[in-house]
Design an enzyme around this catalytic site. Sequence first.
Site, PDB file in Angstrom:
ATOM      1  N   CYS A 120      32.509  15.712  39.584  1.00 52.40           N
ATOM      2  CA  CYS A 120      31.594  14.898  38.792  1.00 52.40           C
ATOM      3  C   CYS A 120      31.612  15.450  37.374  1.00 52.40           C
ATOM      4  O   CYS A 120      32.198  16.502  37.107  1.00 52.40           O
ATOM      5  CB  CYS A 120      30.188  14.938  39.394  1.00 52.40           C
ATOM      6  SG  CYS A 120      29.107  13.613  38.773  1.00 52.40           S
ATOM      7  N   CYS A 122      28.512  15.360  35.388  1.00 52.76           N
ATOM      8  CA  CYS A 122      27.158  15.536  34.860  1.00 52.76           C
ATOM      9  C   CYS A 122      26.865  16.964  34.413  1.00 52.76           C
ATOM     10  O   CYS A 122      26.091  17.178  33.480  1.00 52.76           O
ATOM     11  CB  CYS A 122      26.125  15.070  35.877  1.00 52.76           C
ATOM     12  SG  CYS A 122      26.159  15.959  37.447  1.00 52.76           S
ATOM     13  N   CYS A 130      26.994  11.056  34.703  1.00 56.51           N
ATOM     14  CA  CYS A 130      28.143  11.336  35.567  1.00 56.51           C
ATOM     15  C   CYS A 130      29.421  10.651  35.115  1.00 56.51           C
ATOM     16  O   CYS A 130      30.399  10.582  35.873  1.00 56.51           O
ATOM     17  CB  CYS A 130      27.811  10.921  37.000  1.00 56.51           C
ATOM     18  SG  CYS A 130      26.356  11.765  37.661  1.00 56.51           S
ATOM     19  N   LYS A 203      24.923   7.792  47.960  1.00 57.79           N
ATOM     20  CA  LYS A 203      24.139   8.756  47.183  1.00 57.79           C
ATOM     21  C   LYS A 203      23.009   8.005  46.503  1.00 57.79           C
ATOM     22  O   LYS A 203      23.233   7.154  45.638  1.00 57.79           O
ATOM     23  CB  LYS A 203      25.017   9.468  46.156  1.00 57.79           C
ATOM     24  CG  LYS A 203      24.287  10.538  45.358  1.00 57.79           C
ATOM     25  CD  LYS A 203      25.252  11.234  44.404  1.00 57.79           C
ATOM     26  CE  LYS A 203      24.560  12.316  43.595  1.00 57.79           C
ATOM     27  NZ  LYS A 203      25.491  12.991  42.657  1.00 57.79           N
ATOM     28  N   ARG A 213      18.806  19.914  39.510  1.00 54.90           N
ATOM     29  CA  ARG A 213      19.050  19.657  38.086  1.00 54.90           C
ATOM     30  C   ARG A 213      18.731  20.878  37.239  1.00 54.90           C
ATOM     31  O   ARG A 213      19.327  21.072  36.189  1.00 54.90           O
ATOM     32  CB  ARG A 213      18.276  18.417  37.650  1.00 54.90           C
ATOM     33  CG  ARG A 213      18.889  17.176  38.284  1.00 54.90           C
ATOM     34  CD  ARG A 213      18.207  15.888  37.968  1.00 54.90           C
ATOM     35  NE  ARG A 213      18.911  14.801  38.631  1.00 54.90           N
ATOM     36  CZ  ARG A 213      18.479  13.557  38.711  1.00 54.90           C
ATOM     37  NH1 ARG A 213      17.326  13.229  38.140  1.00 54.90           N
ATOM     38  NH2 ARG A 213      19.177  12.631  39.346  1.00 54.90           N
ATOM     39  N   ARG A 225      19.667   7.704  36.410  1.00 52.63           N
ATOM     40  CA  ARG A 225      20.946   7.400  37.074  1.00 52.63           C
ATOM     41  C   ARG A 225      20.829   6.200  38.010  1.00 52.63           C
ATOM     42  O   ARG A 225      21.669   6.007  38.884  1.00 52.63           O
ATOM     43  CB  ARG A 225      21.425   8.637  37.832  1.00 52.63           C
ATOM     44  CG  ARG A 225      21.731   9.800  36.888  1.00 52.63           C
ATOM     45  CD  ARG A 225      22.297  11.002  37.613  1.00 52.63           C
ATOM     46  NE  ARG A 225      22.646  12.031  36.630  1.00 52.63           N
ATOM     47  CZ  ARG A 225      22.412  13.328  36.780  1.00 52.63           C
ATOM     48  NH1 ARG A 225      21.828  13.770  37.879  1.00 52.63           N
ATOM     49  NH2 ARG A 225      22.760  14.189  35.850  1.00 52.63           N
ATOM     50  N   GLU A 241      28.743   0.260  50.481  1.00 51.29           N
ATOM     51  CA  GLU A 241      29.321   1.387  49.747  1.00 51.29           C
ATOM     52  C   GLU A 241      30.293   2.179  50.632  1.00 51.29           C
ATOM     53  O   GLU A 241      31.405   2.506  50.224  1.00 51.29           O
ATOM     54  CB  GLU A 241      28.211   2.312  49.252  1.00 51.29           C
ATOM     55  CG  GLU A 241      27.420   1.790  48.074  1.00 51.29           C
ATOM     56  CD  GLU A 241      28.138   2.016  46.747  1.00 51.29           C
ATOM     57  OE1 GLU A 241      29.268   2.552  46.746  1.00 51.29           O
ATOM     58  OE2 GLU A 241      27.562   1.656  45.706  1.00 51.29           O
ATOM     59  N   LYS A 256      23.530  11.287  51.051  1.00 50.25           N
ATOM     60  CA  LYS A 256      22.763  12.242  50.251  1.00 50.25           C
ATOM     61  C   LYS A 256      21.601  11.504  49.607  1.00 50.25           C
ATOM     62  O   LYS A 256      21.820  10.483  48.954  1.00 50.25           O
ATOM     63  CB  LYS A 256      23.667  12.857  49.178  1.00 50.25           C
ATOM     64  CG  LYS A 256      22.951  13.861  48.271  1.00 50.25           C
ATOM     65  CD  LYS A 256      23.880  14.388  47.182  1.00 50.25           C
ATOM     66  CE  LYS A 256      23.164  15.428  46.326  1.00 50.25           C
ATOM     67  NZ  LYS A 256      24.001  15.910  45.214  1.00 50.25           N
ATOM     68  N   SER A 282      18.475  19.946  47.474  1.00 46.01           N
ATOM     69  CA  SER A 282      17.664  21.004  46.881  1.00 46.01           C
ATOM     70  C   SER A 282      16.169  20.797  47.083  1.00 46.01           C
ATOM     71  O   SER A 282      15.430  21.745  47.377  1.00 46.01           O
ATOM     72  CB  SER A 282      17.964  21.119  45.383  1.00 46.01           C
ATOM     73  OG  SER A 282      17.664  19.895  44.709  1.00 46.01           O
ATOM     74  N   TYR A 321      21.678  24.539  51.634  1.00 46.71           N
ATOM     75  CA  TYR A 321      21.376  25.822  51.012  1.00 46.71           C
ATOM     76  C   TYR A 321      20.825  26.803  52.040  1.00 46.71           C
ATOM     77  O   TYR A 321      20.705  27.992  51.747  1.00 46.71           O
ATOM     78  CB  TYR A 321      20.384  25.616  49.859  1.00 46.71           C
ATOM     79  CG  TYR A 321      20.892  24.647  48.822  1.00 46.71           C
ATOM     80  CD1 TYR A 321      21.807  25.057  47.846  1.00 46.71           C
ATOM     81  CD2 TYR A 321      20.514  23.302  48.840  1.00 46.71           C
ATOM     82  CE1 TYR A 321      22.306  24.162  46.914  1.00 46.71           C
ATOM     83  CE2 TYR A 321      21.016  22.402  47.913  1.00 46.71           C
ATOM     84  CZ  TYR A 321      21.914  22.836  46.955  1.00 46.71           C
ATOM     85  OH  TYR A 321      22.425  21.949  46.042  1.00 46.71           O
TER      86      TYR A 321
END
Length: 334
Positions: A120, A122, A130, A203, A213, A225, A241, A256, A282, A321
Amino acid sequence: MGFPAVRHRRLRQSVGIRGLVRETVLTVDDFIQPIFVASGTGVKNEISSMPGVYHFSLDTLEEEVKEIVELGIPAVLLFGIPESKDSIGSSAFAEEGIVQQATRKIKSLYPDLLVVADTCLCEFTDHGHCGMVHTYERDGHVCGDVLNDESLDLLVKTAVSQAKAGADIIAPSNMMDGFVQAIRAGLDEAGFSNIPIMSYSVKYASAFYGPFREAADSAPQFGDRKTYQMDPANVREALREAESDVQEGADMLMVKPALAFMDVLRMLRDQFDLPLVAYNVSGEYSMVKAAAQMGWINERAIVTEMLLGMKRAGADIIITYFAKDAARWLREGK
């Protein structure tokens, strides 16, 4: 035949019986651990909104990767924080870009560890979007349109540069129309026809990305976005998609975020037979960490239940994570 001949509790009477009939099982092979690599030296800085997650510079990266390998986690997902940014994100596809350098270092240390490169712009653009943008002023405010087709060329250059650096999997996350087709053609033309594409197929323009971010220094400098990431209210659109990505040559499909979109995971699992990836993002991570630090929840139990839910909904792979924590817990459970 019903009660009393049928007693469902018979299969819940002991640890052994419950384990014997368990339908969904987590293993360390399910996980991908994200890593944030930053420019500079001596950098190991905890991200304030993501306790336990750090920025690493190239010279401190080895310790983190060694731990991941020793825990048996099979793959890492690389995000880069460059030294400088510009309007086209040129450091995303530079030979000495931070992701490219990190990839080469990891593969030199641990050749068998899979490196997944987030593809990406971004993190590398000065506007935080992006793709390429056309900017203009309206009522005294800077506005912009993200240019779809012009951005594809830059994304192809990024993917090819990541593959040249040694990335095992290309993971485009930009949500431009036609990005899988363009990247597949670019990789094939450059001699990387065997490099798979893990597409961020579905996404959403989600509120769960806030801590990321900060971690990736990628907040948009104007607008949002929502013109390219999906509306969280939509589910049939997700099928369109994903179907486009399958037709364009994606090797894996991703949803996501994961936690608020289990129905989408299940729908894709029912419709397609490609490997399915859930991104435990996150915001999902930080909420659990914050509640655990306050003593309100049992972190291990909550995380295990979340990850099991993602697998039960149909995920084959989970980007999380919590990967290192979950790997430790699984090892302790043995």
